[in-house]
Design a protein around this motif. Sequence first.
Motif, PDB file in Angstrom:
ATOM      1  N   ASN A 292     -12.336   5.257  10.630  1.00 59.73           N
ATOM      2  CA  ASN A 292     -11.046   4.482  10.216  1.00 59.73           C
ATOM      3  C   ASN A 292     -10.221   4.314  11.520  1.00 59.73           C
TER       4      ASN A 292
ATOM      5  N   ARG B 242      -8.068   8.600  10.430  1.00 58.29           N
ATOM      6  CA  ARG B 242      -8.704   8.402  11.555  1.00 58.29           C
ATOM      7  C   ARG B 242      -9.379   9.592  12.297  1.00 58.29           C
TER       8      ARG B 242
ATOM      9  N   GLU C 289     -11.215  -0.447   5.974  1.00 54.80           N
ATOM     10  CA  GLU C 289     -11.515   0.395   6.953  1.00 54.80           C
ATOM     11  C   GLU C 289     -12.604  -0.238   7.854  1.00 54.80           C
TER      12      GLU C 289
ATOM     13  N   ASN D  79      -6.059   5.056   2.907  1.00 60.51           N
ATOM     14  CA  ASN D  79      -6.658   4.453   1.849  1.00 60.51           C
ATOM     15  C   ASN D  79      -6.727   5.567   0.769  1.00 60.51           C
TER      16      ASN D  79
ATOM     17  N   PHE E 256      -7.981   2.019  12.830  1.00 66.70           N
ATOM     18  CA  PHE E 256      -6.677   1.733  12.692  1.00 66.70           C
ATOM     19  C   PHE E 256      -5.868   2.698  11.955  1.00 66.70           C
ATOM     20  N   ASN E 257      -6.710   3.702  11.498  1.00 64.11           N
ATOM     21  CA  ASN E 257      -5.695   4.894  10.678  1.00 64.11           C
ATOM     22  C   ASN E 257      -4.940   4.500   9.473  1.00 64.11           C
ATOM     23  N   ARG E 258      -5.635   3.660   8.792  1.00 60.92           N
ATOM     24  CA  ARG E 258      -4.880   2.910   7.666  1.00 60.92           C
ATOM     25  C   ARG E 258      -5.091   3.986   6.465  1.00 60.92           C
TER      26      ARG E 258
ATOM     27  N   ASN F 105       0.613  -1.164  -0.054  1.00 64.33           N
ATOM     28  CA  ASN F 105       0.095   0.104   0.258  1.00 64.33           C
ATOM     29  C   ASN F 105       0.742   1.211  -0.150  1.00 64.33           C
ATOM     30  N   LYS F 106       1.918   1.095   0.578  1.00 70.68           N
ATOM     31  CA  LYS F 106       2.936   2.377   0.675  1.00 70.68           C
ATOM     32  C   LYS F 106       3.463   2.860  -0.669  1.00 70.68           C
TER      33      LYS F 106
END
Length: 228
Positions: free
Chosen positions: A184, A218, A159, A190, A186-188, A123-124
């Motif tokens: 959100n 989040r 999410e 997206n 887990f503060n991922r 994802n990064k």
Amino acid sequence: MNPQQYYGPSLFDVPNRFSFTFNYQLRGLDSGSGAVRGLTGGWGISGTSIFQSGYPLTAANTASYQPLCQDTSSTAPPCPSFANPAVGYAAGSGDYNADGDSLINGIGLDYPDALSYHQLSDNKAWLTGAIPKSNFAVPTFGMEGNEKSNRFRGPNFIETNINIYKDTRITERVNFQFRFEIFNLFNRPNYVGLGNNGIDMNFTDGNFGRARASHEPRFWQLGGKISF
């Protein structure tokens, strides 16, 4: 023109999506005094989780046609013309087949040659370019690129949102609910996959293959509701 080249997933195709909701209410101490029952009863937690594949993406070149002509001298005939035909592309040229096909305001839309459909899965990687430019090449002069439509995938979406609530019975018919909601959880990150702020898929851009925006980080909010 090869119609099969443009046969592929729809723009909003999502092959994998899993979502679930949950709600759990605590019993509280029903055997206690009225105050104890009021403080310990009515608590609950609910939420939703979503796991979704990314939307399809296609690399394109939106630059205008910029040819290199046979005669480049200062006295050369107009370029391109019958007397001075085009023999190649200038750096940054688009509209590879010079058909004038455009999206809007004269902006071209042509596909490059696809050497590979490989992309990074982390994802990064969308911050630095999950779709490498090395996947592509400029087509043979005068030809449309061979890339197939919508064969890349944008960032996935994961999410979880939760809601902690407390119901307090004011009268037999009136209830007050206090809510503490976290979105959100887990503060991922997206990243946005579609639209004007989505992944940069313009082949000539320096930020090609990178995310330009993300959905909300989040955040939390407090709320109250009276029902009767």
